[in-house]
Scaffold this active site. Structure first.
Site, PDB file in Angstrom:
ATOM      1  N   THR A 188       2.209   7.477  -0.617  1.00 31.42           N
ATOM      2  CA  THR A 188       1.030   7.830   0.179  1.00 31.42           C
ATOM      3  C   THR A 188       1.385   8.027   1.653  1.00 31.42           C
ATOM      4  O   THR A 188       0.551   8.463   2.432  1.00 31.42           O
ATOM      5  CB  THR A 188      -0.036   6.717   0.092  1.00 31.42           C
ATOM      6  OG1 THR A 188       0.554   5.476   0.506  1.00 31.42           O
ATOM      7  CG2 THR A 188      -0.567   6.571  -1.323  1.00 31.42           C
ATOM      8  N   GLY A 204       3.970   0.931  -4.949  1.00 28.98           N
ATOM      9  CA  GLY A 204       3.875   0.568  -6.372  1.00 28.98           C
ATOM     10  C   GLY A 204       4.292  -0.852  -6.692  1.00 28.98           C
ATOM     11  O   GLY A 204       4.551  -1.184  -7.847  1.00 28.98           O
ATOM     12  N   ASP A 327       0.443 -11.181  -1.164  1.00 28.05           N
ATOM     13  CA  ASP A 327       0.348  -9.741  -0.899  1.00 28.05           C
ATOM     14  C   ASP A 327       0.339  -9.456   0.609  1.00 28.05           C
ATOM     15  O   ASP A 327      -0.387  -8.598   1.086  1.00 28.05           O
ATOM     16  CB  ASP A 327      -0.902  -9.147  -1.576  1.00 28.05           C
ATOM     17  CG  ASP A 327      -0.983  -7.631  -1.432  1.00 28.05           C
ATOM     18  OD1 ASP A 327       0.073  -6.993  -1.339  1.00 28.05           O
ATOM     19  OD2 ASP A 327      -2.115  -7.107  -1.399  1.00 28.05           O
ATOM     20  N   LYS A 354      -0.053  -8.079   8.294  1.00 24.57           N
ATOM     21  CA  LYS A 354      -1.142  -8.426   7.393  1.00 24.57           C
ATOM     22  C   LYS A 354      -1.357  -9.933   7.330  1.00 24.57           C
ATOM     23  O   LYS A 354      -2.463 -10.415   7.081  1.00 24.57           O
ATOM     24  CB  LYS A 354      -0.773  -7.898   5.994  1.00 24.57           C
ATOM     25  CG  LYS A 354      -1.890  -7.244   5.203  1.00 24.57           C
ATOM     26  CD  LYS A 354      -1.279  -6.673   3.922  1.00 24.57           C
ATOM     27  CE  LYS A 354      -2.312  -6.389   2.874  1.00 24.57           C
ATOM     28  NZ  LYS A 354      -1.692  -5.960   1.593  1.00 24.57           N
TER      29      LYS A 354
END
Ligand code: CA
Length: 708
Positions: A188, A204, A327, A354
């Site tokens: 992306t 992925g 994540d 993040k």
């Protein structure tokens, strides 16, 4: 070795050529479309009317020196033109503008060349991505833009190709497959170009891949180098010393899953050191126990990595989240800047990761300068200044009990790009507070090509009753933060209605531009955050804005479109509902008078659902399967954000045969809904259907109670 030993000589010569080219000024119709090279990119500050690479310059500051639109006249900004893109999925691309031509992408990796003054379409390229590949894309079928170089436009497609297009016609010149297409890789990100090499990573990490960055020759498409981000099978020779080093930080059989670590978005380049920087994603699966059972740092997951741009040779790494179980990709914007810290000039790389910490790192050595949380962080008390590792607290790996924490997999900051203004010395950062629930999944078994987190996703389910959901939604926050990276302090903030807002642009006119999830595009005073201008975009506006000039007129552009992961997963928290229009590129100028058609956002009435007759344990089993296989595209509690069909409204749930044909036989694979026959039995599909009927009845009752 020449460049390594004497980097300044090459840069000086390059700069001289660049400045000479820039001195020509203005538009260059004689030299053809997309006439961008290294010299011109290095001299980008002398050529501010163009935006020639993803973050405008190699430093990826997303700061434009343009100042014709400024704090005193921004109130007169109006729409100059808009262009309707070909799809109604998420728009995350930053346009490139070179000499009056704009190059933009949209969902399914489509590319558009437009007259940047008028919005007239010059050409369009559709790479015809097979729609079933959409199943491998966790976070919508988005694309974040092209790279341009010497008359060509480079796009990475969702199915893993890198395609070079003729910038004049849009005709493909070459195309290479950059991934093993038998595996669930997607791409992306926008490619970047350095020294005639086009660099691209992949996505992925939840589905079963091993991440890497590749560099291809811009002329021929030949692979020049490849840097894997996690080690492969340790019984085989490692590709390089870096992989041998990384393998010592792993245990178990991670390579049989792929390991993850996909570098899926950010890159930056420093011509002085010739280092290319990129961020890497989470491990596969999320929960470290199911990936590397005896712990370890698991290099190079959730890291910032520097490699030699010519050879791909490892230079340094900084791991933001060792042994990541949450994540916490470290793929957010990488921004290079020269700061004065403690009285000393420092060449730094910055990231609002993040995981909730803002990192300032020496970009030559990779050594931590400082780190501070920019949003509330509940899983760590800070970052150790010596080791650079987060100081984890409590049962943060959710070993003893399930936990709810901040930030979550949505991040304190995600892909929406931040900007840095050398004028104010501030970073402008789309920050957010979204809680996440994590619990261990003792029954986890890796399913290649499916969503693999090894967390107990039942816990991620929102409370079923409307009141509790509303309370949860109220815990979600989003705001624009102006952050001082020297003192590591917030200077001002602008509150938004909720999380998941747009990337930012800082300008020489003293402005910060940002779109919002609730369908606005705003300008603020960069010094103090005063709101100066706002316009309706009627759709979520998340992409990085940019600015350019044509014939002396300054324009501000932003991609706007419904979609992206938040709309797939968190439909309950989305303010804009209805049938999404196609995405658009919106372009503003002083005195612009163009208008946008208002979309029809009238809610669709809830249809009378089929009667709920299944036993409670069947519904519960269906809920569990739904969360494992369906939630990531169709949303928590089956509430769609509008990107994919809201299954509670679907006639399919009342028709077992039709439901089966879609879920197990791939009847709608051409629309991206692949068959799940590999992981769901007939009885599972029936249980999922029973669960959906149960949610449909709950939703219907709530709608009736609310008089809708
Ligand atoms: Ca991730």
């Amino acid at each position: 070795m020449g460049r390594r030993l004497a980097p300044w000589a090459g840069v000086a010569a390059w700069l001289a050529v660049g400045l000479a080219a820039a001195a020509l000024g203005g538009c260059h119709p004689g030299r053809g479309p997309a006439a961008v090279d290294g010299a011109r990119l290095l001299a980008a500050d002398q050529d501010p009317g163009n935006w020639m690479s993803h973050g405008r310059t190699y430093s990826e500051q997303r700061f434009s020196p343009l100042d014709k639109i400024n704090t005193s006249n921004v109130k007169d900004l109006g729409l100059a033109w808009s262009f309707e893109l070909s799809t109604n999925r998420g728009v995350e691309a930053t346009p490139i503008v070179v000499d009056g031509t704009m190059y933009m992408t949209s969902a399914w990796s489509m590319v558009y060349a437009l007259n940047a003054k008028t919005g007239q379409l010059l050409w369009r390229y559709d790479p015809k991505v097979p729609r079933e590949v959409g199943h491998n894309a966790c976070c919508d079928v988005v694309n974040r833009g092209v790279a341009v170089w010497k008359g060509r436009v480079y796009v990475a497609t969702l199915d893993g190709r890198l395609v070079a297009l003729d910038a004049k016609t849009g005709a493909p010149v070459w195309s290479v497959v950059t991934v093993d297409q038998s595996k669930p890789y997607t791409i992306t990100m926008a490619p970047r170009i350095v020294h005639g090499k086009v660099m691209v990573g992949n996505s992925g990490s939840e589905y079963g891949v091993r991440g890497y960055v590749s560099a291809y020759d811009t002329d021929s498409g030949k692979l020049i180098w490849r840097f894997f981000t996690v080690p492969g099978d340790p019984s085989k020779p490692f590709e390089n010393q870096a992989m041998a080093m990384a393998a010592k930080t792993w245990n178990g059989v991670w390579w049989t899953f792929g390991g993850g670590g996909s570098p899926w978005d950010s890159m930056a380049y420093d011509p002085e050191t010739n280092l290319l920087y990129f961020g890497t994603g989470n491990g596969l699966p999320w929960d470290q126990k199911a990936r590397s059972p005896k712990g370890g740092d698991n290099l190079f997951l959730s890291s910032i990595i520097a490699v030699n741009a010519d050879t791909g040779a490892y230079a340094w790494h900084f791991q933001t989240t060792p042994g990541d179980s949450w994540d916490f990709d470290s793929t957010q914007t990488l921004t290079l800047a020269d700061l004065t810290i403690g009285g000393q000039p420092r060449k730094v790389i910055m990231q609002a990761s993040k995981n909730g910490f803002f990192y300032v790192i020496d970009r030559a050595s990779g050594k931590l300068i400082s780190a501070k949380n920019y949003v509330p962080v509940t899983w760590a008390s800070g970052v150790d200044p010596v080791t650079g590792k987060p100081i984890e607290i409590g049962d943060d790996h959710y070993r003893k009990a399930p936990t709810v924490m901040f930030p979550s997999s949505f991040g304190g900051h995600n892909w929406q790009p931040m900007s840095f203004s050398p004028k104010t010395g501030l970073v402008y950062l789309p920050a957010q507070e979204v809680p996440g629930a994590y619990g261990t999944d003792d029954k986890f078994a890796f399913n290649p090509g499916q969503w693999n987190t090894a967390t107990n996703t039942d816990l991620n389910t929102l409370p079923p009753d409307a009141k509790a959901r509303a309370a949860m939604k109220n815990a979600f926050k989003g705001y624009l933060v102006a952050w001082d990276p020297v003192s590591q302090k917030e200077v001002w903030r602008a509150e938004h209605k909720g999380p998941w807002n747009g990337g930012t642009l800082a300008t020489g006119g003293g402005l910060v531009f940002q779109g919002t999830a609730d369908g606005h595009f705003n300008a603020y005073d960069a010094a103090n955050g005063h709101p100066l201008w706002s316009t309706d975009t009627y759709t979520s506006t998340l992409a990085g804005p940019m600015t350019y000039t044509v014939d002396g007129q300054q324009y501000v552009a932003v991609g706007a479109g419904f979609g992206s992961v938040f709309y797939l997963v968190a439909g309950f928290a989305v303010d804009l509902h209805g049938t999404p229009d196609n995405g658009r590129i919106l372009v503003y100028k002083l005195g612009g008078t163009a208008t946008l058609p208002k979309p029809n956002l009238t809610p669709i009435p809830f249809p009378q659902p089929p009667k709920a007759t299944a036993a409670a344990d069947v519904v519960t089993a269906g809920h569990s399967k739904y969360n494992r296989y369906c939630l990531v595209c169709h949303g928590y509690n089956a509430i769609s954000g509008g990107v994919t069909p809201d299954l509670r409204y679907s006639a399919l749930i009342g028709d077992p045969a039709a439901f089966k044909s879609v879920v197990l036989e791939g009847a709608r694979k051409d629309a991206g809904m692949v068959s799940f026959a590999g992981v769901l039995k007939d009885s599972d599909a029936e249980a999922v259907r029973a669960y959906l009927i149960s949610e449909a009845n709950a939703g219907y009752a709530q709608a009736k109670a609310a008089g809708k």
